[in-house]
Scaffold this motif. Structure first.
Motif, PDB file in Angstrom:
ATOM      1  N   ARG A 187      24.357  49.712  31.558  1.00 12.47           N
ATOM      2  CA  ARG A 187      23.390  49.189  32.500  1.00 12.47           C
ATOM      3  C   ARG A 187      22.174  50.085  32.657  1.00 12.47           C
ATOM      4  O   ARG A 187      21.050  49.593  32.787  1.00 12.47           O
ATOM      5  CB  ARG A 187      24.071  48.981  33.870  1.00 12.47           C
ATOM      6  N   PHE A 188      22.370  51.406  32.630  1.00  6.90           N
ATOM      7  CA  PHE A 188      21.257  52.333  32.875  1.00  6.90           C
ATOM      8  C   PHE A 188      20.839  53.107  31.630  1.00  6.90           C
ATOM      9  O   PHE A 188      20.009  54.010  31.728  1.00  6.90           O
ATOM     10  CB  PHE A 188      21.653  53.319  33.990  1.00  6.90           C
ATOM     11  N   GLY A 189      21.430  52.774  30.478  1.00  6.91           N
ATOM     12  CA  GLY A 189      21.029  53.439  29.254  1.00  6.91           C
ATOM     13  C   GLY A 189      21.304  54.933  29.264  1.00  6.91           C
ATOM     14  O   GLY A 189      20.471  55.730  28.801  1.00  6.91           O
ATOM     15  N   CYS A 190      22.453  55.336  29.760  1.00 12.73           N
ATOM     16  CA  CYS A 190      22.787  56.756  29.868  1.00 12.73           C
ATOM     17  C   CYS A 190      23.458  57.237  28.581  1.00 12.73           C
ATOM     18  O   CYS A 190      24.084  56.461  27.840  1.00 12.73           O
ATOM     19  CB  CYS A 190      23.712  57.001  31.051  1.00 12.73           C
ATOM     20  N   ASP A 191      23.303  58.541  28.340  1.00 11.81           N
ATOM     21  CA  ASP A 191      24.025  59.151  27.224  1.00 11.81           C
ATOM     22  C   ASP A 191      25.484  59.400  27.588  1.00 11.81           C
ATOM     23  O   ASP A 191      26.372  59.293  26.743  1.00 11.81           O
ATOM     24  CB  ASP A 191      23.362  60.479  26.830  1.00 11.81           C
ATOM     25  N   ARG A 192      25.711  59.738  28.855  1.00 13.39           N
ATOM     26  CA  ARG A 192      27.076  60.047  29.301  1.00 13.39           C
ATOM     27  C   ARG A 192      27.180  59.794  30.795  1.00 13.39           C
ATOM     28  O   ARG A 192      26.262  60.102  31.556  1.00 13.39           O
ATOM     29  CB  ARG A 192      27.439  61.497  28.985  1.00 13.39           C
ATOM     30  N   VAL A 193      28.299  59.235  31.201  1.00  8.22           N
ATOM     31  CA  VAL A 193      28.624  59.036  32.617  1.00  8.22           C
ATOM     32  C   VAL A 193      30.021  59.595  32.838  1.00  8.22           C
ATOM     33  O   VAL A 193      30.933  59.336  32.048  1.00  8.22           O
ATOM     34  CB  VAL A 193      28.568  57.548  33.013  1.00  8.22           C
ATOM     35  N   ALA A 194      30.173  60.365  33.918  1.00  3.83           N
ATOM     36  CA  ALA A 194      31.461  60.993  34.223  1.00  3.83           C
ATOM     37  C   ALA A 194      31.855  60.657  35.659  1.00  3.83           C
ATOM     38  O   ALA A 194      31.004  60.605  36.556  1.00  3.83           O
ATOM     39  CB  ALA A 194      31.385  62.504  34.041  1.00  3.83           C
ATOM     40  N   LEU A 195      33.143  60.442  35.852  1.00  7.20           N
ATOM     41  CA  LEU A 195      33.701  60.149  37.173  1.00  7.20           C
ATOM     42  C   LEU A 195      34.717  61.231  37.503  1.00  7.20           C
ATOM     43  O   LEU A 195      35.648  61.477  36.727  1.00  7.20           O
ATOM     44  CB  LEU A 195      34.358  58.775  37.193  1.00  7.20           C
ATOM     45  N   GLY A 196      34.545  61.890  38.643  1.00 10.44           N
ATOM     46  CA  GLY A 196      35.453  62.952  39.078  1.00 10.44           C
ATOM     47  C   GLY A 196      36.142  62.604  40.377  1.00 10.44           C
ATOM     48  O   GLY A 196      35.591  61.882  41.216  1.00 10.44           O
ATOM     49  N   ALA A 197      37.358  63.098  40.560  1.00  8.88           N
ATOM     50  CA  ALA A 197      38.144  62.881  41.774  1.00  8.88           C
ATOM     51  C   ALA A 197      38.295  64.209  42.501  1.00  8.88           C
ATOM     52  O   ALA A 197      38.552  65.246  41.883  1.00  8.88           O
ATOM     53  CB  ALA A 197      39.515  62.303  41.446  1.00  8.88           C
ATOM     54  N   VAL A 198      38.117  64.166  43.804  1.00  8.72           N
ATOM     55  CA  VAL A 198      38.214  65.372  44.633  1.00  8.72           C
ATOM     56  C   VAL A 198      39.682  65.664  44.921  1.00  8.72           C
ATOM     57  O   VAL A 198      40.423  64.788  45.385  1.00  8.72           O
ATOM     58  CB  VAL A 198      37.429  65.201  45.946  1.00  8.72           C
ATOM     59  N   LYS A 199      40.102  66.907  44.647  1.00 12.22           N
ATOM     60  CA  LYS A 199      41.450  67.380  44.953  1.00 12.22           C
ATOM     61  C   LYS A 199      41.324  68.712  45.668  1.00 12.22           C
ATOM     62  O   LYS A 199      41.051  69.731  45.058  1.00 12.22           O
ATOM     63  CB  LYS A 199      42.289  67.521  43.689  1.00 12.22           C
TER      64      LYS A 199
END
Length: 609
Positions: A187-199
């Motif tokens: 959708r945004f033409g990104c090279d990389r997207v990362a999703l992190g979870a808080v612990k």
């Protein structure tokens, strides 16, 4: 989450639906208040945050001579972030008049996005206050309408719908996160997207775009996590390189991550579930295509529900014990967090009470139902077969030693005694005659008969003496009442009375088997009888019988105790009461709860735990 480079209101889609509402509101507001000359609504334009566009005006054609003045007033309100009240000279209908100015800022998401300006006739100070209050109320309604329009616009955004659908599907959180990252890349033409979870205090990478599996120990993964933690620690949306007008933040990790990825443009923002931070989203694309404010705002609204859904999905993947721990942690978190003063005071008070109950010791007693018995109980039985002539006493009466208790009918005994006495005299006379005639054989026989009659007479004398049953010692009649049995026959050995001496008692305790192990011979305590509840009697354990009896749904042991000094003349055998025996000292909390815990421990052991 505070946004330092978040949004602008003046986008075409929003104003297309908001402009008619603002126009109708302005007409209504100016007609409601008399002597309003000019009204206008200004908002920030697209080109820069310092330019304002006139969204609506009243009357329909504003005077060109006042346009510059109205823009100047609106700019002052936006710059000062507060209302402006002044007076200006204006040309209306070719006349130069002085007007009161009321200008109010227009806010959205705690940011000033425009201004509302009114020119009106000069009024008194009290009237100014009333009119200013009406303008404030009207401006509040306008801000609420603007927020509703903006919210509706983003709720209808297909990106938000797509992300929400992906997050709600029944799949592992890592797979769901990977799919969301891929959607954002496209959708945004990104090279990389990362999703992190808080612990805890750290952010762990949950998913990467176009890479379902990755090594969490690699350097680029650690660099992404460091950038996410930098944003989360400051609880700020971070855009690197930052815009000139944004708040200055620490971006060292973002700078290092950008340098390691060909000076990429990085957008990082944490998202929450309205209670705590849940995760962080990081997007990278070439610096030649930086993220615009509209894209930042679109991403923010598209992921508003992501925090709630991710919280539920991660929680469902936890083990039972971890969910239990988190539930307990959630319950006690208000005690250690901010606020909740009444709860904290209650917990502190409870902790103080429990501490005092543990530290302070008290005497521990064992309680048992008790009865008073005489140390000796003498049974009075019928000496021979006979009939009751009279009864002198009955149960409860005090008797002295030698006192007659009951009389037997002795008429037959007396007659038989007279008969034997006559026979004795007759044989004695014959015996004397035989002696006189020197008949030795006959005299020997008669002498033996005299001895036999004498023996029978002695037996009758004993029966006559026992016809009056007497008390063997001073005491009290515990049982027996023959006053209703005058003339009734009794058999030899039949029980007539029970007598117990006064002043010599023993206490019989019925001790529950849960407490019998705590008792020892020589322990002291006190006894309160039902008949004498205000006079405790000191007692000492004298005997513990190792034989139990089952009654009243329990198992009880017989324990005997003695009263060292009996002074109360009101004591009677058979009196009931409660005895408590001192068995030691321990903390107050243990004394109150040990019985429950011992029973629970036995129950758990019985079921194999």
């Amino acid at each position: 989450m505070n946004k330092d480079a978040s949004e602008t209101i003046a986008d075409t889609g929003t104003f297309q639906s908001f402009t008619p509402m603002a126009s109708r509101w302005l007409v209504w507001q100016c007609n409601m208040i008399s002597d309003v000359k000019i009204g206008a609504v200004f908002v920030k334009g697209d080109s820069s945050d310092t330019d304002l566009d006139m969204l609506a005006s009243w009357p329909g054609n504003t005077f060109e001579s006042m346009s510059d003045k109205l823009y100047e007033i609106a700019n002052d309100v936006v710059f000062a972030h507060s209302p402006v009240a002044s007076r200006v000279s204006c040309s209306l209908d070719s006349d130069e008049v002085v007007c009161d100015v009321t200008a109010l800022p227009l806010r959205h998401n705690n940011e000033v996005v425009g201004a509302v300006v009114f020119l009106q006739s000069v009024r008194s100070q009290e009237q100014k206050k009333a009119v200013f209050q009406l303008f404030q109320w009207g401006c509040t309604w306008l801000e609420s309408t603007l927020a509703a329009v903006k919210e509706e616009q983003y709720q209808n955004d297909p990106l938000a719908v797509d992300i929400t659908k992906l997050a709600l599907q029944d799949a592992p959180s890592a797979l769901v996160g990977h799919q969301i990252c891929n959607v954002l890349v496209e959708r945004f033409g990104c090279d990389r997207v990362a999703l992190g979870a808080v612990k805890g205090l750290q952010v762990h990478l949950l998913a990467l775009s176009n890479q379902l599996r990755f090594d969490k120990r690699s350097s680029h993964v650690r660099a992404i996590e460091a950038a996410m933690e930098e944003s989360m620690d400051q609880r700020q949306l971070m855009l690197y390189p930052e815009l000139e007008e944004t708040v200055s933040l620490v971006r060292h990790k973002h700078h290092a991550l950008s340098a390691a990825n060909d000076d990429a443009c990085i957008l990082t923002f944490p998202f929450s579930n309205m209670k705590e931070e849940v995760g962080t989203l990081l997007l990278m694309r070439p610096r030649s295509r930086p993220f615009s404010k509209e894209e930042v705002q679109m991403l923010y609204h598209a992921t508003e529900l992501l925090g709630h859904v991710l919280t539920l999905k991660l929680r469902s993947e936890h083990s039972f014990f971890k969910r239990l721990f988190q539930s307990i942690k959630k319950k006690i978190q208000p005690v250690f967090g901010s606020g909740h003063l009444p709860l904290k005071v209650s917990v502190l008070g409870l902790a103080t009470v429990l501490t005092l109950l543990v530290l302070f010791k008290t005497t521990y007693y064992t309680y048992a139902k008790s009865s008073l018995e005489g140390a000796i109980e003498q049974v009075i039985v019928a000496p021979y077969d006979g009939f009751i002539q009279s009864a002198e006493v009955r149960a409860g009466d005090r008797v002295a030693s030698g006192q007659t208790l009951v009389r037997f009918n002795d008429d037959d005994l007396k007659l038989e005694y007279e008969k034997l006495l006559s026979e004795h005299n007759k044989i004695t006379k014959e015996y004397r005659e035989a002696l006189a005639l020197r008949e030795r054989a006959k005299a020997s026989i008669l002498s033996a008969q005299i001895a036999q009659v004498d023996a029978q007479m002695e037996l009758l004398k004993g029966k006559l003496d026992r016809s009056r049953v007497k008390a063997p010692f001073s005491g009290i009649v515990v049982s027996g009442d023959l006053s209703q049995s005058i003339g009734a026959p009794v058999e030899k050995g039949e029980q007539l009375f029970q007598i117990s001496p006064l002043g010599d008692y023993r206490i019989v305790l019925s001790v529950d088997d849960h407490d019998i192990s705590k008792l020892k011979i020589g322990q002291k305590g006190s006894l309160r009888l039902v008949g004498l509840p205000y006079e405790p009697l000191p007692v000492t354990v004298s005997r513990i019988t190792p034989v139990a009896s089952a009654r009243q749904g329990g198992n009880y042991f017989r324990v005997e105790a003695v009263i060292p000094e009996v002074k109360d003349v009101m004591l009677r055998p058979g009196m009931q009461g409660i005895a408590k025996i001192k068995v030691g000292e321990d903390s107050i909390l243990w004394v109150w709860t040990h019985s429950l815990f011992e029973r629970l421990r036995l129950w758990f052991w019985s079921i194999g735990l």
